[in-house]
Design an enzyme around this catalytic site. Structure first.
Site, PDB file in Angstrom:
ATOM      1  CB  CYS A   1       4.654   2.101 -12.092  1.00  0.00           C
ATOM      2  SG  CYS A   1       5.729   1.693 -10.711  1.00  0.00           S
TER       3      CYS A   1
ATOM      4  CG  ASP B   1       7.138 -10.860   2.442  1.00  0.00           C
ATOM      5  OD1 ASP B   1       6.651 -10.314   1.441  1.00  0.00           O
ATOM      6  OD2 ASP B   1       7.997 -11.753   2.385  1.00  0.00           O
TER       7      ASP B   1
ATOM      8  CB  ALA C   1      -0.946   0.000   1.205  1.00  0.00           C
ATOM      9  CB  ALA C   2       3.972   2.363   1.622  1.00  0.00           C
ATOM     10  N   PRO C   3       3.143   4.408  -0.852  1.00  0.00           N
ATOM     11  CG  PRO C   3       3.476   6.420  -1.979  1.00  0.00           C
ATOM     12  CD  PRO C   3       3.561   4.936  -2.164  1.00  0.00           C
ATOM     13  N   GLY C   4       0.526   5.282  -0.251  1.00  0.00           N
ATOM     14  CA  GLY C   4      -0.846   5.389   0.239  1.00  0.00           C
ATOM     15  C   GLY C   4      -1.834   6.166  -0.607  1.00  0.00           C
ATOM     16  CB  SER C   5      -1.687   8.051  -3.788  1.00  0.00           C
ATOM     17  OG  SER C   5      -1.010   7.064  -4.547  1.00  0.00           O
TER      18      SER C   5
ATOM     19  CG  ASP D   1       0.451  -0.662  -7.281  1.00  0.00           C
ATOM     20  OD1 ASP D   1       0.420  -0.763  -8.511  1.00  0.00           O
ATOM     21  OD2 ASP D   1       1.101   0.222  -6.692  1.00  0.00           O
TER      22      ASP D   1
END
Length: 771
Positions: free
Chosen positions: A311, A232, A175-179, A258
């Site tokens: 990405c 993890d 999830a990080a950074p969280g957008s 993601d």
């Protein structure tokens, strides 16, 4: 020496000029945007349509436009959009700087309800225009308040394709950074009138430090339905919940996968990728990506959707992972056709053939041609399936690849998977260990720690072996950031590989990494804390007392937090198998002087929209003019309020209050969304306890032009950083310190709304200094 210093100064100036001409967020000096291996590799793969490769490369070398997204779950979203279009965008359209007309921001055509915009305005131009400077400050301030998010356009796609509903249980695996996590939370709260949606978001990240960045992002949205955990993702534990009095496995309705990737789609904003890119990055990551995806579909409910995204443009990280996942699923998974879900978005269909290249330049198109000496780096799952019928049945063309030159974005890959049946190696759900004895549950009072699952589902040997050698040993971009938790990841991966089990890592090992978190202690229904809170605020009978928690076993409770019923269920049943970093929203804070007024706890602005529906007293209905007074004056007299609000305030005793604005549908000049503020009713005065950026936000909604004074901005930044550290350590300011945000010198009330306070400042927040 002098020559070196002059040269250094020259270099610094050059770097600054480059930053000035870049879009917001770019800050790199001149880096040569060339990588012959990258060009050769993607030309050979044929992912870019014929005749477009030069356009593709030119777009990759251009700076990425700045993109903003208005948070969609707040009823304030429409007001913010109205403010942007009518105030800032109109001013910019008429603006010329150095003879050049400024291009106004444009809405992303494929994002619903004009909630996302992009612009190419550079920092250099911003500094040349006071109008643009105000626009920039507006964006910064609203971002800090959580009303606007700075987020890359393509990053917004996966949450939209998940099709979130308020009842969904959601897992964000990396999830990080969280957008994207913020988007998921917004979608849960689509109906602002429902304080506790049935669904929730569990946001996970392997890196302990990045988990705190995730907490910061999530906290801006003030939701009781978010939990941040630290595991993890490839062996994230299966959780259990109480269902109709029995223990059951928690399966998620929606999963966002993601995964960490080589990040070559981010070259426009992360220029370092140009010089660091090599084909070995994808070879090292493929195994980890596949293990994370396998773990995700294991925990997905039948009928649920999982979005896999990277990405990266590389088929080894994209279609190869999807094809391997579909093959292992034996029909339990299928790719959904999402072609009509985002009208206006341009994308390329997934490919069905690709090749693999080593960093030495050796190409392979078939596993059978790979020499045995290469079998440690190259795995069979990296190649397309050989059976044409099987390949056709996978429908890999339903995958979506976004190329930068098509809509001036970053590069991205996304695939939507629907689960039709349990995974073949997971037909029988894992058995639960025996439930805790009633005596041990009684000892823990509000936090009975349920035992972790005895046996996580076993993967077939091939499912583990084919991915296990591709761990993140080599430095690669994790969303184009350095992986600072490599040691933690490798130690936990080693645990997951043993005997082919994707189970939770032992709790002892987890505690070796990161900070030790305070416990989550739920209050019992007869907790004495509730006695005064119940009577002081006249809480309704349906107030969910059992959803209140604190972060301490002993001593006075400093802050009270609130979580949804479903998250409470998860917390109570998985405290031993899950490392929770943060959850819930703060609703009350202890006020040292509050007891003399009837209650030791004051309301917290963060949780006001969650808890206010249950409060039946100590509410003052205020007008637009009242809010202007309360937000621009430090400690105004009660007489400064309009007649109705003044009459209500006089009837209340001293202490914490709710200031509530109800919109008038017959007056379109006023905000058409409800506003709720925390306040303090003093002896002869009244005060709003609202953080600075939220004050600015509400004042803008009321038509008051607000911007920061440039003097002292550096000092304020230092104060903000210090405040952030205090929050992380759970050492937060008391009521007075939080409420008395510096307003003088920060506000410029251009529309004749200047209101100054005639009272001395009250630093205590509870005692009156006026007479």
């Amino acid at each position: 020496m002098g020559k070196r210093s002059r040269q250094r100064q020259k270099n610094q100036t050059a770097g600054r000029d480059n930053r000035d001409n870049a879009v917001w967020g770019a800050g790199y000096a001149d880096i040569v945007k060339e990588n012959k291996l990258f060009e050769h590799y993607y030309k050979e793969q044929g992912l870019v349509p014929e005749g477009e490769f030069e356009q593709f490369m030119e777009a990759m070398r251009e700076p990425l436009p700045a993109t903003i997204r208005i948070t969609g779950y707040k009823s304030h979203a429409k007001e913010i959009l109205h403010c942007l279009k009518e105030k800032y965008f109109k001013d910019i359209q008429e603006l010329e700087i150095d003879g050049q007309k400024i291009e106004a921001p444009q809405a992303l055509s494929w994002y619903p309800d004009e909630q996302a915009w992009h612009t190419n305005i550079s920092r250099k131009i911003i500094r040349k225009s006071p109008l643009l400077e105000k626009f920039h400050q507006f964006l910064v301030s609203e971002t800090e308040s959580g009303n606007i998010s700075r987020q890359e356009a393509v990053s917004m796609i996966p949450p939209l394709l998940l099709k979130i509903e308020p009842s969904h249980k959601i897992l964000d695996m990396c999830a990080a950074p969280g957008s994207k996590t913020a988007q998921l939370i917004e979608m849960l709260h689509a109906d602002m009138d429902v304080p506790f949606p049935e669904g929730f978001v569990i946001a996970n990240d392997v890196d302990n430090k990045r988990c705190y960045l995730l907490v910061h992002q999530a906290k801006r949205l003030n939701s009781p339905c978010i939990m941040v955990v630290n595991h993890d993702a490839s062996c994230i534990p299966m959780l259990q919940i109480d269902s109709d009095g029995k223990k059951d496995i928690l399966f998620y309705d929606r999963i966002l996968c993601d995964v960490p990737c080589s990040g070559d789609g981010t070259m426009r904003k992360n220029i370092d990728v140009w010089k660091k890119w090599t084909t070995s990055n994808s070879l090292h990551l493929h195994g980890l990506q596949l293990r994370i995806a396998v773990r995700g579909v294991e925990q997905l409910a039948v009928g649920g959707r999982m979005v896999y995204s990277t990405c990266s443009l590389n088929p080894i990280e994209d279609e190869a992972v999807i094809a391997a996942l579909l093959e292992k699923s034996e029909g339990a998974l299928e790719l959904a056709d999402s072609s009509a879900d985002l009208p206006g978005l341009k994308w390329m269909p997934g490919v069905t053939s690709w090749k693999l290249m080593t960093k030495e330049g050796q190409w392979y198109s078939d596993w059978s041609k790979v020499p045995s000496s290469r079998h440690t780096q190259i795995r069979p799952t990296m190649f397309p399936p050989k059976d044409p019928e099987k390949l056709a049945s996978m429908h890999l063309e339903r995958c979506m690849r976004i190329l930068p030159h098509h809509q001036n974005t970053g590069g991205f890959f996304v695939a939507v998977l629907v689960k039709k049946a349990p995974m073949p190696w997971n037909k029988r759900y894992p058995k639960l260990r025996k439930e805790m004895s009633s005596s041990s549950a009684a000892q823990t009072r509000g936090t009975p720690a349920a035992s972790p699952l005895a046996d996580a589902p076993h993967l077939p040997k091939s499912a583990v072996e084919e991915g296990e050698r591709g761990g993140p040993e080599e430095k690669v971009n994790w969303e184009a950031e350095k992986d600072t938790a490599k040691g933690s990841s490798l130690a936990q991966e080693a645990t997951s590989k043993q005997d082919g089990v994707c189970g939770p890592p032992p709790s002892k090992k987890m505690r070796l990494f990161g900070y030790k978190e305070d416990p989550f202690v739920f209050l019992t229904e007869d907790d004495p804390v509730f006695t005064t809170i119940q009577s002081f605020y006249d809480l309704s009978s349906d107030f969910p007392k059992l959803n209140i928690l604190t972060r301490t076993h002993e001593g006075k409770k400093r802050h009270l937090y609130m979580v949804s019923k479903e998250l409470r269920n998860v917390l109570l049943n998985n405290s031993e198998s899950m490392k929770v970093i943060n959850t819930g929203v703060k609703v009350w804070s202890r006020n040292s002087d509050g007891e003399e007024f009837g209650c030791a706890f004051r309301l917290a602005q963060e949780g006001i929209y969650t808890v206010q529906p249950y409060i039946r007293s100590r509410i003052i209905q205020v007008s637009v003019e009242d809010i202007k007074v309360l937000l621009t004056q430090e400690n105004p007299f009660l007489s400064k309020l309009e007649y109705d609000a003044h009459s209500q305030a006089k009837k209340l005793g001293m202490g914490s209050i709710v200031l509530k604005y109800i919109p008038n549908p017959n007056n379109s000049t006023e905000p058409q969304c409800p506003i709720q503020l925390c306040g303090w009713r003093g002896k002869t005065s009244i005060r709003a306890f609202v953080p600075r950026n939220e004050r600015f936000h509400y004042l803008r909604m009321l038509g008051v032009e607000v911007f920061r004074d440039k003097q002292g901005v550096g000092q304020k930044r230092k104060e903000a950083e210090t405040e952030g550290k205090d929050k992380e350590d759970e050492v937060e300011k008391d009521a007075a310190e939080e409420g008395s945000a510096e307003i003088e010198g920060d506000l410029d009330l251009e529309q004749g709304d200047e209101i100054t306070s005639s009272e001395p400042k009250d630093s205590s927040g509870t005692q009156e200094t006026s007479s």
